[in-house]
Write an enzyme that holds these catalytic residues in place. Structure first.
Site, PDB file in Angstrom:
ATOM      1  N   GLY A  53       8.204  50.529  36.948  1.00  0.00           N
ATOM      2  CA  GLY A  53       9.373  51.432  37.362  1.00  0.00           C
ATOM      3  C   GLY A  53      10.319  51.082  38.517  1.00  0.00           C
ATOM      4  O   GLY A  53       9.722  50.078  39.159  1.00  0.00           O
ATOM      5  N   CYS A  80       2.832  46.514  37.572  1.00  0.00           N
ATOM      6  CA  CYS A  80       3.730  46.531  38.540  1.00  0.00           C
ATOM      7  C   CYS A  80       3.755  47.826  39.469  1.00  0.00           C
ATOM      8  O   CYS A  80       2.914  48.097  40.160  1.00  0.00           O
ATOM      9  CB  CYS A  80       5.052  46.315  37.697  1.00  0.00           C
ATOM     10  N   TYR A  81       4.792  48.663  38.992  1.00  0.00           N
ATOM     11  CA  TYR A  81       4.936  50.041  39.908  1.00  0.00           C
ATOM     12  C   TYR A  81       3.452  50.743  39.685  1.00  0.00           C
ATOM     13  O   TYR A  81       2.864  51.458  40.538  1.00  0.00           O
ATOM     14  CB  TYR A  81       5.864  50.819  39.415  1.00  0.00           C
ATOM     15  N   HIS A 170       4.093  41.177  34.478  1.00  0.00           N
ATOM     16  CA  HIS A 170       4.604  42.142  33.205  1.00  0.00           C
ATOM     17  C   HIS A 170       3.709  41.410  32.212  1.00  0.00           C
ATOM     18  O   HIS A 170       4.395  40.255  31.484  1.00  0.00           O
ATOM     19  CB  HIS A 170       5.936  42.337  33.095  1.00  0.00           C
ATOM     20  N   GLU A 172       3.433  42.386  29.294  1.00  0.00           N
ATOM     21  CA  GLU A 172       4.118  42.661  28.031  1.00  0.00           C
ATOM     22  C   GLU A 172       5.008  41.966  27.462  1.00  0.00           C
ATOM     23  O   GLU A 172       5.545  41.863  26.433  1.00  0.00           O
ATOM     24  CB  GLU A 172       4.462  44.238  28.006  1.00  0.00           C
ATOM     25  N   ASP A 228      14.795  51.531   7.350  1.00  0.00           N
ATOM     26  CA  ASP A 228      14.334  52.690   7.490  1.00  0.00           C
ATOM     27  C   ASP A 228      14.074  53.728   6.369  1.00  0.00           C
ATOM     28  O   ASP A 228      13.111  54.314   6.115  1.00  0.00           O
ATOM     29  CB  ASP A 228      14.889  53.449   8.925  1.00  0.00           C
ATOM     30  N   LYS A 367      10.074  49.573  14.578  1.00  0.00           N
ATOM     31  CA  LYS A 367      10.573  48.647  13.595  1.00  0.00           C
ATOM     32  C   LYS A 367       9.641  47.787  12.801  1.00  0.00           C
ATOM     33  O   LYS A 367       9.417  47.760  11.704  1.00  0.00           O
ATOM     34  CB  LYS A 367      11.618  48.197  14.089  1.00  0.00           C
TER      35      LYS A 367
END
Ligand code: XMP
Length: 511
Positions: A53, A80-81, A170, A172, A228, A367
């Site tokens: 964040g 992180c944050y 990070h 991710e 979708d 997705k």
């Protein structure tokens, strides 16, 4: 099903964290940090991940957690944050880093203690992606330091007895080597995940839920041919068959053979499939119109009108189905931004269709998961992997006035472009690519004669979110083949240009 909660503190990669967890076959949901602790606890997550964040934990206005979260006995990974927040609450000290102490940005060589469960089985050294201005000056009691970099001694911490882990970088983000492996370690080594999130299981559960909800009621769905709505239709078709009616409004602005392909794909289910052939109506309404936003408005309005007329024929429906997906759910409510283009989303349907409830069976899927589910349901690959296609279709790729002849010219050129991209096996590096028929004509020479014909533009972008995009570096030989084929095979085009602008300042579509 086991669940992990990703507690959102406003970081830019939060969705990515959730996607990584799901890629590890563990179900997770993103929740705001303001979610009451009692609610979080009642969902019985096997683990919690605090996101990054933009704030500083020592700022009184920064987003905080109820400290009782650390008493729940649930493993926590802070990123992180989120890592700093954990340290701050458990007796550590977080301060602003300086250039030469611990403010880090970008790819950073990092050294790991691989005895720690988070880094189990990984190399002792690797690149991580950093983006932090603060750092943990003092680590909380009971925690060990398990990673460092040249500038920062406190890159990762853990208290394995309580299942608390924190990383400054990070994991991710793709730039972090083995980042997903670290997340997988947290899930499997620390939280005891069993990997029960698979599209096969999701399909069975969703089919059962839809059956139970719908009973013997009627369901209506507007099918655009996009990924979708196609997957939503296939799932509901599997669940309730003939009780589902799909209305496919064919506005005549689709790509080559697209309408027939969509229709063919749905033949295998015993459903009511209506193809409303409205080409003449749409082209009539669009005649003479050159202004992009007017074109969008006309198409949006006509679409709804055609859909409504078909719905009326069916009579009262109990459920209206929509292909809303998880990023739409997470993103909604983030506040309005400037309208650059009024996107006509065929998912947004009229209020005046008479129905009692909405069904959104893809609401919790990303997705790539929607694509996986589509495959699971047996949809053909070309439908499942379809690139985004705008609701107004080719109307916004024929610049200026639209005519059937121009649309046919564009359809053929666009087909050749896609065909050559497929032959060159470049699809994966091109997130959206298409041809645009410009309104410009220029002089050329063909055989021995002068031509005065249209210029066609090729557009291809590489992007993850479609909000920003880079133009794709297509190899020259592929561009050459596309160009040669189009000018030879498509009448009325004598010049090809390739669009080399990024977004911003350009947009992806030309109109
Ligand atoms: P732009 O052109 O705004 O496009 O950079 C971003 C993404 O949105 C798609 N797009 C649309 N989709 N209705 C839609 O459903 C529209 O009117 C529309 N305009 C653009 C575009 O194809 C790209 O994926």
């Amino acid at each position: 099903m086991q669940k992990v909660i990703v507690l959102d503190f406003g970081g830019q990669y939060n969705q990515l964290i959730a996607r990584r967890v799901r890629e590890c076959n563990v179900y997770c949901e993103v929740k705001s940090y303001t979610t009451p602790l009692s609610q979080l606890a009642s969902e019985k997550p096997i683990g919690i991940i605090f996101t990054g964040g933009p704030s500083s934990v020592y700022d009184p206005a920064s987003p905080q957690v109820d400290p009782a979260i650390f008493e729940l006995g649930i493993p926590i990974l802070g990123i992180c944050y989120g890592c700093q927040l954990m340290a701050h609450h458990l007796g550590g000290r977080v301060t602003a880093g300086t250039e030469d102490t611990a403010r880090e940005y970008g790819k950073t060589d990092t050294f790991f203690e691989t005895d720690c469960k988070l880094f189990k089985g990984l190399d002792k050294e690797g690149v991580t992606w950093m983006s932090h201005g603060d750092y943990m000056e003092k680590v909380p009691d009971g925690f060990s330091l398990v990673a460092h970099s040249a500038a920062c001694p406190t890159v990762a911490i853990c208290d394995e007895s309580r299942g608390f882990y924190g990383v400054q970088f990070h994991p991710e983000v793709n730039h972090t080597q083995h980042g997903t492996d670290m997340i997988r370690n947290f899930l499997y080594e620390v939280c005891g995940a069993t990997g029960d999130w698979t599209m096969g299981d999701y399909r069975d559960t969703a089919v059962a839920q839809i059956r139970e909800k719908v009973g013997d009621g009627k369901v209506l769905l507007a099918l655009s041919g996009g990924v979708d709505s196609s997957v939503a239709a296939a799932l509901i078709a599997e669940a309730v068959g003939k009780q589902l009616t799909c209305v496919f409004v064919d506005h005549g602005l689709m790509r080559l053979n697209e309408g027939d392909e969509v229709e063919a794909a749905f033949k295998k289910w015993d459903i009511n499939f209506i193809r409303a052939d409205a080409e003449e109506l749409f082209l009539g309404k669009l005649a003479g119109e050159t202004e992009p936003e007017r074109k969008r408005k006309i198409i949006g309005e006509e679409f709804i009108r055609v859909f409504e007329a078909e719905a009326k024929k069916i009579g009262k429906v109990d459920y209206l189905a929509q292909g809303t997906i998880y990023p739409d759910v997470i993103e909604s409510g983030l506040g309005a931004s400037a309208t650059i283009k009024s996107h006509h989303n065929v998912g947004g349907l009229p209020d005046y269709v008479d129905f009692k409830e909405i069904i959104e069976p893809l609401r919790m899927l990303f997705k790539d998961e929607v694509r996986g589910l589509g495959r699971e349901l047996g949809l053909p690959e070309y439908l499942v992997m379809r690139q985004p296609f705008p609701g107004p279709g080719l109307a916004i790729r024929v610049i200026g006035e639209i005519t059937k002849e121009k649309l046919d010219t564009l359809r053929l050129a666009d087909f050749i472009f896609r065909d050559e991209v497929a032959k060159a096996k470049l699809e994966d590096s091109m997130n959206q690519y298409f041809a645009v028929l410009t309104n410009m004509r220029s002089v050329g020479v063909m055989g021995d004669g002068r031509t005065y014909d249209y210029t066609l533009a090729l557009r291809s972008v590489t992007t993850t979110d479609f909000m920003t995009a880079d133009w794709t570096r297509i190899p020259y030989d592929v561009l050459d083949r596309v160009s040669t084929r189009i000018v030879n095979e498509v009448p009325h085009i004598n010049r090809i240009v390739y669009d080399i602008t990024s977004k911003p300042p350009a947009t992806i579509e030309w109109e």
